[in-house]
Design a protein around this motif. Sequence first.
Motif, PDB file in Angstrom:
ATOM      1  N   THR A   1       0.117   5.345   1.259  1.00 31.72           N
ATOM      2  CA  THR A   1      -0.859   6.016   2.112  1.00 31.72           C
ATOM      3  C   THR A   1      -0.616   7.515   2.190  1.00 31.72           C
ATOM      4  N   LYS A   2      -1.644   8.207   2.686  1.00 31.56           N
ATOM      5  CA  LYS A   2      -1.567   9.649   2.925  1.00 31.56           C
ATOM      6  C   LYS A   2      -1.015   9.967   4.317  1.00 31.56           C
ATOM      7  N   LYS A   3      -0.676   8.957   5.072  1.00 27.14           N
ATOM      8  CA  LYS A   3      -0.168   9.163   6.423  1.00 27.14           C
ATOM      9  C   LYS A   3       1.179   9.878   6.368  1.00 27.14           C
TER      10      LYS A   3
ATOM     11  N   VAL B   1      -4.477   0.843  -1.837  1.00 24.84           N
ATOM     12  CA  VAL B   1      -4.204  -0.441  -1.189  1.00 24.84           C
ATOM     13  C   VAL B   1      -4.480  -1.565  -2.186  1.00 24.84           C
TER      14      VAL B   1
ATOM     15  N   HIS C   1       4.620  11.728   2.516  1.00 27.15           N
ATOM     16  CA  HIS C   1       3.812  10.496   2.479  1.00 27.15           C
ATOM     17  C   HIS C   1       3.957   9.784   1.140  1.00 27.15           C
TER      18      HIS C   1
ATOM     19  N   PRO D   1       0.812  -1.216   0.000  1.00 29.20           N
ATOM     20  CA  PRO D   1       0.000   0.000   0.000  1.00 29.20           C
ATOM     21  C   PRO D   1       0.844   1.265   0.000  1.00 29.20           C
TER      22      PRO D   1
ATOM     23  N   THR E   1      -7.059   9.635  -1.458  1.00 25.70           N
ATOM     24  CA  THR E   1      -7.201   8.356  -0.753  1.00 25.70           C
ATOM     25  C   THR E   1      -5.866   7.626  -0.726  1.00 25.70           C
ATOM     26  N   ASP E   2      -5.777   6.631   0.143  1.00 23.53           N
ATOM     27  CA  ASP E   2      -4.680   5.672   0.083  1.00 23.53           C
ATOM     28  C   ASP E   2      -4.888   4.778  -1.149  1.00 23.53           C
TER      29      ASP E   2
ATOM     30  N   ALA F   1       1.867   8.087  -0.801  1.00 19.38           N
ATOM     31  CA  ALA F   1       0.888   8.230  -1.881  1.00 19.38           C
ATOM     32  C   ALA F   1       1.276   9.377  -2.804  1.00 19.38           C
TER      33      ALA F   1
END
Length: 213
Positions: free
Chosen positions: A27-29, A70, A36, A25, A67-68, A38
């Motif tokens: 992610t936007k984290k 995945v 991040h 994945p 969005t992420d 993404a």
Amino acid sequence: KAIVDRYVAAAQPEAARVVGKLAGPVTKKESDDREHSAGLLIADAQLAAGRARGAQVAFMNTGGVRTDLVPGPDGSITYGQIFAMQPFGNSIVVKTLTGAQLKTLLEQQFQADRPKMLMPSRGFFFAYDERLAAGQRIVEMRLNGKAIDPGGRYRVAVNHFLAGGGDKFTVLADGTDAVDVGLDLDAMEAWLKKGAPVPKLGRVKNLGPPPAS
């Protein structure tokens, strides 16, 4: 509702179409560096799309990543997933900026209480320190390990929202020799088909305290 339902059903085969695979994945984290994966993946896809027109680096605005991403159990990614991540129908524009303009661009991340970060494509690195005065917060920029030359000229790929100065990145509107290289979703699909790697963090470095949670 009936009209919406009809179009959702009509779009379903395209939404379910597998466009490529990803090993894990993205992610936007955000990390403590405000980076991040993404956004890095999108920047990498845009760089690849712009290479034929001289692109050396690409930047993606984090606000445009929705969005992420995945992958399924077999690693597959669908068109519906990449559309959800980038739902704006942006084209990608390659422009020429000087090294000094590149620094201005990255300084323009810090115009609000919360920075609006740009995620760079692979091969580009920048470090910042928010404790410094406005206009002096970018303390290092490197492309493929080489320091950015303020007088040098660099081909930069961004989405057309940014290319016009969106999100207050006004210096991008001053770029020259602009050329459109196609849609962002086409770029992502092509990148995934080529076996896009999951980007590793480390292209952005925060030299100050970590962001407040």
